[in-house]
Design an enzyme around this catalytic site. Structure first.
Site, PDB file in Angstrom:
ATOM      1  CG  ASN A  10      -1.823   1.184   1.305  1.00  0.00           C
ATOM      2  OD1 ASN A  10      -1.907   1.986   0.375  1.00  0.00           O
ATOM      3  ND2 ASN A  10      -2.522   1.319   2.422  1.00  0.00           N
ATOM      4  CE  LYS A  12      -0.352   3.115   4.820  1.00  0.00           C
ATOM      5  NZ  LYS A  12      -0.259   3.275   6.284  1.00  0.00           N
ATOM      6  CG  HIS A  95      -5.976   1.402   5.309  1.00  0.00           C
ATOM      7  ND1 HIS A  95      -5.519   2.329   6.233  1.00  0.00           N
ATOM      8  CD2 HIS A  95      -4.910   0.593   5.045  1.00  0.00           C
ATOM      9  CE1 HIS A  95      -4.249   2.100   6.490  1.00  0.00           C
ATOM     10  NE2 HIS A  95      -3.853   1.048   5.788  1.00  0.00           N
ATOM     11  CD  GLU A  97      -3.259   5.223   6.762  1.00  0.00           C
ATOM     12  OE1 GLU A  97      -2.149   4.957   7.247  1.00  0.00           O
ATOM     13  OE2 GLU A  97      -3.465   5.281   5.537  1.00  0.00           O
ATOM     14  CD  GLU A 165      -3.759  -2.586   7.380  1.00  0.00           C
ATOM     15  OE1 GLU A 165      -2.704  -2.521   6.745  1.00  0.00           O
ATOM     16  OE2 GLU A 165      -4.656  -1.732   7.310  1.00  0.00           O
ATOM     17  N   GLY A 171       2.487   2.325  10.747  1.00  0.00           N
ATOM     18  CA  GLY A 171       3.293   3.528  10.614  1.00  0.00           C
ATOM     19  C   GLY A 171       3.992   3.954  11.895  1.00  0.00           C
ATOM     20  CB  SER A 211       5.291  -1.403  11.363  1.00  0.00           C
ATOM     21  OG  SER A 211       4.674  -0.151  11.555  1.00  0.00           O
TER      22      SER A 211
END
Length: 252
Positions: A10, A12, A95, A97, A165, A171, A211
């Site tokens: 990904n 992003k 996701h 985010e 996730e 991150g 990560s």
């Protein structure tokens, strides 16, 4: 078992034309030694056609999101039909985010997954808990609710990959330990067995995102219920090839 290892990258909201060309060259030149792996990369929308046209054929592309219904007066959105028209086979939905920054609810994500599948796309559906939820002991409750919202809307799981996730590991440089990842994946598979079907539980790939690096990939891949990875920052680097090759652990 027979679940093909799955590695997604990904990208992003990153990249310029020059940077994307460099990443594609690294992927095209990289030595992929694993044979039992399906690989996709997910560049920003604007680079999808370029990456799809220039990337080695064994690596597919995925969109990072799509709209919940047919196109129309939805400024700034991209429909599943558009992705299908471009020949983009995969899309990432739900996701963390987007859930956190844009307020996408479990039900909204479930609707998105169902619509994308109906248009012929394959879906990487993301689930995962925050640090507060993990510390409160509600990881499985949260992940089950997110998965149930998808299960309530679909009947055919063959084109769905679940990406677990943990939000606290995205991150941040923190990675769930192999044991932590395995525990949630095993519990998720048990949930699917009980609430969907034993066949879906056995065949659906559950991949880990949070990560993942070249250094952590092999140990994570060795866990029996970890069927691959959804990789963030490391997918922009040469070590992504090492992460893809971690698939060899499954056949060792």
């Amino acid at each position: 078992m027979g679940r093909t290892f799955f590695v997604g990258g990904n990208w992003k909201c990153n990249g310029t034309t020059e940077q994307v060309e460099k990443i594609v060259k690294t992927l095209n030149d990289g030595k992929i030694t694993a044979t039992n792996v399906e690989t996709v990369v997910s560049p920003p929308y604007v680079f999808l056609p370029t990456v799809k046209a220039s990337l080695r054929p064994e690596i597919q592309v995925a969109a990072q999101n799509c709209w919940v219904k047919k196109g129309g007066a939805f400024t700034g959105e991209v429909s599943a039909e558009m992705l299908a028209n471009l020949g983009v086979p995969w899309v990432i939905l739900g996701h963390s985010e987007r859930r956190a920054l844009l307020g996408e609810s479990n039900e909204f994500v479930g609707d998105k997954v169902a619509y994308a599948l109906a248009q012929g796309l394959k879906v990487i559906a993301c689930v995962g808990e925050t640090l507060e939820q993990r510390e409160a002991g509600s990881t499985m409750e949260v992940v089950a609710a997110q998965t149930k919202a998808i299960a309530d809307k679909i009947t055919d799981w063959k084109n769905v990959v679940i990406a677990y996730e943990p939000v606290w590991a995205i991150g941040t440089g923190k990675v769930a330990t192999p044991a932590q990842a395995q525990e949630v994946h095993a519990n998720l598979r048990e949930w699917l067995k009980t609430n969907v079907s034993p066949e879906v539980a056995e065949t659906t790939r559950i991949i880990y995102g949070g990560s993942v690096t070249g250094a952590s990939a092999n140990e994570l891949a060795a866990q029996p219920d970890v069927d691959g990875f959804l990789v963030g920052g490391a997918s922009l680097k040469p070590e992504f090839i090492d992460i893809i090759n971690a698939a060899s652990v499954k056949s060792a």
